[in-house]
Design a protein around this motif. Structure first.
Motif, short mmCIF file in Angstrom:
data_model
loop_
_atom_site.label_atom_id
_atom_site.label_comp_id
_atom_site.label_asym_id
_atom_site.label_seq_id
_atom_site.Cartn_x
_atom_site.Cartn_y
_atom_site.Cartn_z
N ALA A 1 0.87 -1.18 0.00
CA ALA A 1 0.00 0.00 0.00
C ALA A 1 0.90 1.22 0.00
N VAL A 2 0.65 2.14 -0.93
CA VAL A 2 1.41 3.38 -1.04
C VAL A 2 0.42 4.54 -0.96
N VAL A 3 0.63 5.42 0.01
CA VAL A 3 -0.22 6.59 0.18
C VAL A 3 0.44 7.77 -0.52
N ASP A 4 -0.32 8.47 -1.35
CA ASP A 4 0.22 9.64 -2.04
C ASP A 4 0.51 10.72 -1.00
N PRO A 5 1.76 11.19 -0.91
CA PRO A 5 2.11 12.15 0.14
C PRO A 5 1.50 13.54 -0.04
N LYS A 6 1.06 13.87 -1.24
CA LYS A 6 0.51 15.21 -1.49
C LYS A 6 -1.00 15.20 -1.73
N ILE A 7 -1.58 14.01 -1.71
CA ILE A 7 -3.02 13.91 -1.92
C ILE A 7 -3.61 13.01 -0.84
N GLN A 8 -4.28 13.64 0.10
CA GLN A 8 -4.93 12.89 1.17
C GLN A 8 -6.14 12.17 0.60
N GLY A 9 -6.38 10.94 1.03
CA GLY A 9 -7.57 10.20 0.61
C GLY A 9 -7.36 9.33 -0.61
N VAL A 10 -6.11 9.14 -1.04
CA VAL A 10 -5.81 8.26 -2.17
C VAL A 10 -4.77 7.23 -1.72
N THR A 11 -5.05 5.97 -1.97
CA THR A 11 -4.12 4.89 -1.68
C THR A 11 -3.94 4.05 -2.93
N CYS A 12 -2.69 3.75 -3.26
CA CYS A 12 -2.38 2.87 -4.38
C CYS A 12 -1.91 1.53 -3.83
N HIS A 13 -2.36 0.46 -4.46
CA HIS A 13 -1.87 -0.87 -4.12
C HIS A 13 -1.03 -1.35 -5.30
N LEU A 14 0.19 -1.72 -4.98
CA LEU A 14 1.17 -2.09 -5.98
C LEU A 14 1.53 -3.56 -5.81
N ALA A 15 1.36 -4.35 -6.86
CA ALA A 15 1.74 -5.76 -6.83
C ALA A 15 3.04 -5.91 -7.63
N SER A 16 4.05 -6.52 -7.01
CA SER A 16 5.32 -6.72 -7.70
C SER A 16 5.88 -8.09 -7.37
N PHE A 17 6.82 -8.53 -8.18
CA PHE A 17 7.39 -9.87 -8.09
C PHE A 17 8.69 -9.82 -7.29
N SER A 18 8.80 -10.70 -6.32
CA SER A 18 10.02 -10.80 -5.52
C SER A 18 10.62 -12.20 -5.73
N ARG A 19 11.82 -12.22 -6.29
CA ARG A 19 12.46 -13.50 -6.61
C ARG A 19 13.06 -14.14 -5.36
N GLY A 20 12.90 -15.46 -5.25
CA GLY A 20 13.48 -16.21 -4.16
C GLY A 20 14.95 -16.54 -4.43
N VAL A 21 15.64 -17.03 -3.41
CA VAL A 21 17.07 -17.33 -3.51
C VAL A 21 17.35 -18.38 -4.58
N ILE A 22 16.57 -19.44 -4.63
CA ILE A 22 16.81 -20.51 -5.62
C ILE A 22 16.67 -19.97 -7.04
N ASP A 23 15.64 -19.17 -7.28
CA ASP A 23 15.44 -18.56 -8.59
C ASP A 23 16.60 -17.63 -8.95
N ARG A 24 17.09 -16.88 -7.99
CA ARG A 24 18.23 -15.99 -8.22
C ARG A 24 19.47 -16.80 -8.62
N LEU A 25 19.71 -17.90 -7.95
CA LEU A 25 20.86 -18.75 -8.26
C LEU A 25 20.72 -19.39 -9.64
N GLN A 26 19.51 -19.85 -9.98
CA GLN A 26 19.27 -20.48 -11.28
C GLN A 26 19.42 -19.51 -12.44
N LYS A 27 18.88 -18.30 -12.30
CA LYS A 27 18.85 -17.34 -13.41
C LYS A 27 20.11 -16.48 -13.49
N GLY A 28 20.89 -16.42 -12.42
CA GLY A 28 22.12 -15.65 -12.44
C GLY A 28 21.96 -14.16 -12.17
N LYS A 29 20.75 -13.66 -12.12
CA LYS A 29 20.53 -12.25 -11.80
C LYS A 29 20.32 -12.14 -10.30
#
Length: 160
Positions: free
Chosen positions: A39-67
């Motif tokens: 949840a991200v609240v806009d610091p200059k606009i009261q009454g607005v909340t954004c929900h952001l969905a993002s991907f978080s890679r696990g350790v095994i995936d990081r080791l496999q893909k090299g990134k």
């Protein structure tokens, strides 16, 4: 003295970066990869909340893909009115204003939320996008909040 302390507190809050609050995490596979909902609240606009969905890679995936030190640029955003809207001193230009930024790699990449005001349609636009030093990312997501309802206040008056 109290007024000076209050002014300093407001100034400090204005220069601190907006923080995302993790409100959910869904495991997507046995490699430890997750979809994180913030949840991200806009610091200059009261009454607005954004929900952001993002991907978080696990350790095994990081080791496999090299990134090892980066997450993908994929993100989705949904912003809603969560109370009476009070709009402060926002950037009204075509390029909008950065509301949130979070590193998704050790050095090169960030996940950003930019707010743009569409004056003609009286709408707030929130754009989730990645920024990279090289090979910029075209992966974007957008959410809009129309301001036609009567419960919107502009602290400096609505732009003409």
């Amino acid at each position: 003295m109290k007024r000076a302390l209050a002014a300093l507190a407001l100034l400090g809050a204005a220069v601190l970066p907006v923080q995302a609050e993790e409100v959910g995490k869904v495991g997507v596979d046995w490699l430890g990869n997750d979809i994180v909902i913030d949840a991200v609240v806009d610091p200059k606009i009261q009454g607005v909340t954004c929900h952001l969905a993002s991907f978080s890679r696990g350790v095994i995936d990081r080791l496999q893909k090299g990134k090892w030190f980066e997450d993908p640029s994929n993100a989705s955003i949904s912003c809603q009115q969560t109370g009476p809207i009070v709009i402060g001193d926002i950037e009204l230009g075509e390029g909008g204003e950065r509301v949130f930024s979070e590193r998704t790699s050790l050095i090169w990449k960030k996940l950003n939320i930019t707010r743009i005001y569409d004056k003609k349609n009286n709408t707030l636009i929130y754009l989730a996008h990645a920024s990279q030093v090289q090979d910029g990312s075209a992966k974007t997501s957008i959410s809009t909040i129309p301001l036609f309802a009567g419960n919107v206040n502009w602290t400096k008056g609505k732009p003409e």
